[in-house]
Write an enzyme that holds these catalytic residues in place. Structure first.
Site, short mmCIF file in Angstrom:
data_model
loop_
_atom_site.label_atom_id
_atom_site.label_comp_id
_atom_site.label_asym_id
_atom_site.label_seq_id
_atom_site.Cartn_x
_atom_site.Cartn_y
_atom_site.Cartn_z
N ALA A 73 -19.19 -113.23 -100.71
CA ALA A 73 -18.15 -113.73 -99.81
C ALA A 73 -18.74 -113.81 -98.41
CB ALA A 73 -16.98 -112.75 -99.82
N GLU A 135 -21.26 -104.55 -102.62
CA GLU A 135 -20.12 -104.37 -101.71
C GLU A 135 -20.02 -102.96 -101.16
OE1 GLU A 135 -20.09 -106.21 -104.44
OE2 GLU A 135 -18.80 -107.96 -104.23
C1 3H9 Z 1 -18.22 -109.76 -101.13
O1 3H9 Z 1 -18.82 -110.61 -101.73
C2 3H9 Z 1 -16.80 -109.38 -101.41
C3 3H9 Z 1 -16.30 -109.88 -102.72
O2 3H9 Z 1 -16.55 -108.98 -103.76
C4 3H9 Z 1 -14.81 -110.02 -102.71
C5 3H9 Z 1 -14.20 -111.11 -101.91
C6 3H9 Z 1 -12.73 -111.25 -102.12
N1 3H9 Z 1 -21.79 -113.51 -95.36
O3 3H9 Z 1 -30.16 -110.90 -94.59
P1 3H9 Z 1 -30.72 -112.14 -94.02
C7 3H9 Z 1 -26.30 -114.01 -93.00
S1 3H9 Z 1 -18.95 -108.94 -99.84
C8 3H9 Z 1 -22.06 -113.97 -94.14
O4 3H9 Z 1 -31.42 -112.05 -92.72
P2 3H9 Z 1 -32.62 -112.32 -96.17
C9 3H9 Z 1 -27.01 -112.89 -92.25
O5 3H9 Z 1 -26.13 -112.22 -91.38
C10 3H9 Z 1 -20.54 -109.67 -99.69
N2 3H9 Z 1 -23.32 -114.03 -93.64
O6 3H9 Z 1 -31.66 -112.92 -95.06
C11 3H9 Z 1 -28.08 -113.67 -91.53
O7 3H9 Z 1 -27.48 -114.28 -90.39
P3 3H9 Z 1 -28.26 -114.38 -89.00
C12 3H9 Z 1 -21.48 -109.18 -100.72
C13 3H9 Z 1 -24.31 -113.60 -94.41
O8 3H9 Z 1 -33.31 -113.47 -96.78
C14 3H9 Z 1 -28.44 -114.77 -92.52
O9 3H9 Z 1 -27.33 -114.88 -93.39
N3 3H9 Z 1 -22.81 -109.71 -100.48
C15 3H9 Z 1 -24.09 -113.09 -95.69
O10 3H9 Z 1 -33.41 -111.18 -95.62
C16 3H9 Z 1 -29.67 -114.46 -93.34
O11 3H9 Z 1 -29.51 -113.17 -93.93
C17 3H9 Z 1 -23.72 -109.04 -99.78
O12 3H9 Z 1 -23.49 -107.93 -99.33
C18 3H9 Z 1 -22.76 -113.07 -96.17
N4 3H9 Z 1 -22.46 -112.62 -97.40
O13 3H9 Z 1 -31.65 -111.68 -97.25
C19 3H9 Z 1 -25.05 -109.72 -99.57
N5 3H9 Z 1 -25.27 -112.73 -96.23
O14 3H9 Z 1 -29.44 -115.24 -89.30
C20 3H9 Z 1 -25.42 -109.70 -98.14
C21 3H9 Z 1 -26.19 -113.00 -95.30
O15 3H9 Z 1 -27.24 -114.96 -88.08
N6 3H9 Z 1 -26.64 -110.42 -97.85
N7 3H9 Z 1 -25.63 -113.51 -94.21
O16 3H9 Z 1 -28.66 -112.96 -88.67
C22 3H9 Z 1 -27.85 -109.93 -98.14
O17 3H9 Z 1 -28.03 -108.89 -98.74
C23 3H9 Z 1 -29.04 -110.72 -97.65
O18 3H9 Z 1 -28.58 -111.55 -96.61
C24 3H9 Z 1 -29.73 -111.62 -98.71
C25 3H9 Z 1 -30.80 -112.49 -97.99
C26 3H9 Z 1 -30.43 -110.71 -99.72
C27 3H9 Z 1 -28.77 -112.53 -99.39
#
Ligand code: 3H9
Length: 704
Positions: A73, A135
């Protein structure tokens, strides 16, 4: 910079539906990580509806462009009111689809992204993909069916592991568990289409997770799991909520289970813990963006590193680079010290091999990258040198003079000093522009924090390189300026001062440690001092004695304890007594010593309320943090939060000291500081001007 409002470059989602023969291919392209924002959800819903309605589409493949499948999300939307369609609705529509829907996964299918995949009828992935429900790391639980569908696919034990731990699992493992149907070698899009063709040709039945029942491995699976995480997850709400949600998958019909999941999710979404953990998520990324160092600043190529000093710190630092595959030249002044350092490194690797967390082959590879030496000449070609010798300015200057003479032009010269002035060290070279501090925390191979200290003359590409190197070796690097103790130790010194004052006023080490442990620190200040070695603090105290206030000088409890040869855990006794397994017990001798000390100092001991202990320990730090901000030592309060979370165990679910201060309100903090100024004196309790200004304006550090 505001913290949870980090630049929301909301690139419009572009979702398209293409037909490849009888397969409907939904392509989502929503950089950078295909987060399921409102636009992405709406477009996904529309593309799905179109594919379902198209009579010439027999099966649907869901594929994401760019570096990853949906990363979850859109976390930035959690602070705003939900705009329909919600993710639970989308996942339900996918599962309800009357045609096979196949998720084609690459990169990381995380959180809501993996939940979308779990709602599909089949999942295929490339070998390098990871899937997970992280999460809990945001203080949440999956909220779009993850806690209900995953246990139905992989069983309760594996689902608990994935959901409660939050660590993504590789595709191959997910396949063994039953969460992935096939691994696609080669091109994913073609492979997924071929898979879909086969599903149609075989008239395979749609496999809806909701129709399965979760396998429960034994009657105690939940209780045992809860017990197994009790220590590690102490204080966190989300992991325990996740267990409740998974339990619901085994006790309730699917739709009711979904409702239960939603309730728990919404409760957490509103919680202070989740707000704090979301702040930490964005802060960890924001620390990389630094003022005065534009994002596109070129960095220097770091192919080889030298570490000076093979003591505990130097060996730990060397390991950080060896672990990342970067060759290290380790320099010492005597063969004996050098051998001891190499032995330490070998011993730590051997214990990882014995525990099964590292393979012998990998240890051998890492050790082959280590070149021990006694000759400065061997440092001629290295790209980066990190000095970790004795904390003494004269020694450091001598070392940097030698480095200046031998190192190639363009090499970065870093000091691991924890409080000495980097500018003074830099001045002992002819290249102050290439000098900076790289302050690791002990044990250096374990602790995540790296304080990179930018000197007055450090050039931007040197700072940018140090930040990049930090990331390469798996640290969380924070760029700070020069001051005594930098950010972490400077604030810690205030807390330590108060902790010792509290001892002589009437508290015990146990009480103070308990208060801070209950707040969420892994241990209190005295247990921590015993672990680090009291001799370290003692040496530091002696070196600064002349600069201490009369009361701090007279509070010589540390001297008294160290003079007894009690240096903490390593000598079996410090503030506590330790058995051969290093388990602590309180020692009446220490209490007697403290009481005698108070008498000697003419201080009437009193019962000190826990609240006072907490306030004095935390607010003294927060006030110093405000001064650090005021002086521009760091650019933003979030830098301080990250230093404290990754360097000192500040509870993540409280978001760091500056976030915590904003949460309780700066007015409350200021009032308490003024109260302590009355009772304890202005010397220690003068509010920072920034704190006064913000509190009076009803603002937080966040808005500074
Ligand atoms: C969820 O899903 C809830 C649901 O169960 C229920 C809903 C009802 N959203 O980390 P990076 C941004 S909760 C918004 O540097 P990498 C991040 O801030 C979510 N933005 O890249 C950054 O922005 P900036 C569960 C996001 O290659 C840019 O993207 N999911 C999100 O080192 C690049 O990110 C997670 O917890 C997001 N979901 O790693 C996964 N994700 O450039 C969270 C990233 O402005 N994400 N951004 O600083 C990650 O773990 C890593 O970003 C990922 C890539 C492994 C995907």
């Amino acid at each position: 910079m505001p913290r949870t409002k980090t630049p929301a470059t909301t690139t419009p989602a572009t979702t398209t539906l293409r037909k490849v023969g009888r397969i409907g291919l939904i392509i989502v392209d929503h950089p950078p990580v295909n987060a399921l924002s409102q636009v992405a959800r709406r477009e996904l819903g529309e593309a799905l509806a179109a594919a379902v309605a198209a009579t010439d589409v027999a099966a649907i493949v869901l594929w994401c462009a760019g570096r990853t499948f949906f990363a979850g999300a859109d976390i930035r939307e959690f602070d705003k009111p939900l705009v329909e369609p919600g993710l639970p609705e989308i996942t339900q529509r996918i599962e309800d689809a009357p045609k096979p829907v196949i998720a084609a996964i690459h990169g990381t299918a995380l959180g809501g992204g993996f939940e979308v995949a779990l709602a599909c009828h089949f999942r295929v992935a490339v070998p390098s993909a990871y899937v997970g429900l992280p999460e809990v790391k945001l203080g949440l639980i999956p909220g779009a069916g993850g806690t209900q569908r995953l246990p139905r696919l992989v069983g309760v034990a594996a689902a608990l592991q994935i959901i409660v731990d939050g660590t993504p699992v590789p595709a191959a493992k997910a396949q063994v568990l039953g969460a992935i149907d096939a691994i696609v070698e080669g091109d994913l899009m073609n492979g997924a289409i071929a898979f879909a063709e086969q599903v149609v040709a075989d008239r395979r039945q749609l496999r809806r997770a909701r129709d399965l029942s979760a396998k429960v491995e034994g009657p105690n699976v939940f209780a045992e799991f809860e017990q197994s995480i009790a220590r590690k997850q102490r204080g966190f709400l989300a992991p325990f909520y996740a267990i409740k949600a998974v339990r619901a998958a085994t006790e309730l019909p699917f739709d009711e289970g979904l409702r239960r999941e939603r309730e728990l999710f919404m409760e957490l979404l509103d919680s202070q813990q989740s707000k704090a953990q979301r702040h930490v998520f964005f802060a960890e990324r924001a620390v990389a963006r630094i003022s005065g160092v534009p994002d596109l600043t070129p960095t220097r190529d770091i192919q080889s590193v030298a570490v000076l000093g093979a003591g505990t710190m130097g060996s730990g630092i060397a390991m950080c680079f060896l672990n990342a595959g970067i060759p290290v030249t380790l320099l010492e002044t005597s063969q004996e010290n050098l051998d001891r350092g190499v032995h330490t490194i070998r011993k730590i690797y051997a214990s990882s091999v014995a525990k099964g967390s590292l393979q012998q082959k990998e240890t051998d590879r890492r050790m082959s990258l280590l070149q021990p030496t006694l000759a400065y000449d061997d440092l001629r070609d290295v790209d980066l040198v990190i000095e970790a010798v004795f904390e003494d300015m004269a020694v450091k200057k001598d070392v940097f003079g030698k480095l200046d003479a031998v190192c190639k032009t363009g090499a970065i010269l870093a000091s691991n000093t924890s409080y000495l002035n980097i500018d003074e060290i830099a001045a002992s070279t002819t290249r102050p522009q290439d000098v900076l501090g790289m302050h690791f925390f002990s044990p250096a191979n374990v602790m995540k924090l790296l304080e990179n200290v930018r000197g007055e003359r450090t050039v931007p590409d040197v700072s940018a390189t140090a930040m990049k190197v930090g990331k390469t070796i798996g640290k969380v690097p924070v760029l700070v300026g020069v001051c005594d103790g930098f950010v972490g130790n400077r604030m810690l010194a205030k807390r330590t001062r108060e902790a010792y004052f509290l001892l002589e006023e009437g508290a015990t080490p146990q009480q103070i440690d308990r208060v801070l442990y209950d707040f969420g620190f892994p241990m209190g200040p005295f247990a921590m001092a015993d672990l680090a070695g009291l001799d370290i603090g003692w040496r530091n105290r002696k070196s600064k004695l002349e600069r201490l206030s009369p009361r701090e000088k007279a509070n010589n409890l540390l001297d008294k304890i160290c003079e007894l040869g009690r240096f903490g855990q390593k000598t079996g006794a410090g503030f506590y007594r330790y058995d051969d397994k290093r388990a602590a017990t309180s020692d009446p001798l220490i209490l007697e010593l403290i009481i005698a000390h108070s008498q000697e100092r003419g201080i009437t001991r009193r019962a000190i309320p826990d609240q006072e202990i907490l306030e004095r320990c935390l607010y003294s730090m927060i006030n110093e943090g405000a001064k650090i901000l005021e002086e521009g030592i760091v650019a933003r309060p979030l830098d301080i939060d990250i230093v404290w979370i990754h360097g000192f165990g500040f509870p993540t679910y409280r978001g760091g000291p500056m976030f915590y201060a904003d949460e309780i309100g700066l007015k409350t903090v200021l009032e308490a500081i003024r109260k302590y100024r009355e009772s304890l004196g202005a010397e220690y309790w003068t509010p920072a001007a920034l704190l006064e200004k913000l509190a009076e304006q009803g603002r937080g550090f966040d808005s500074s």
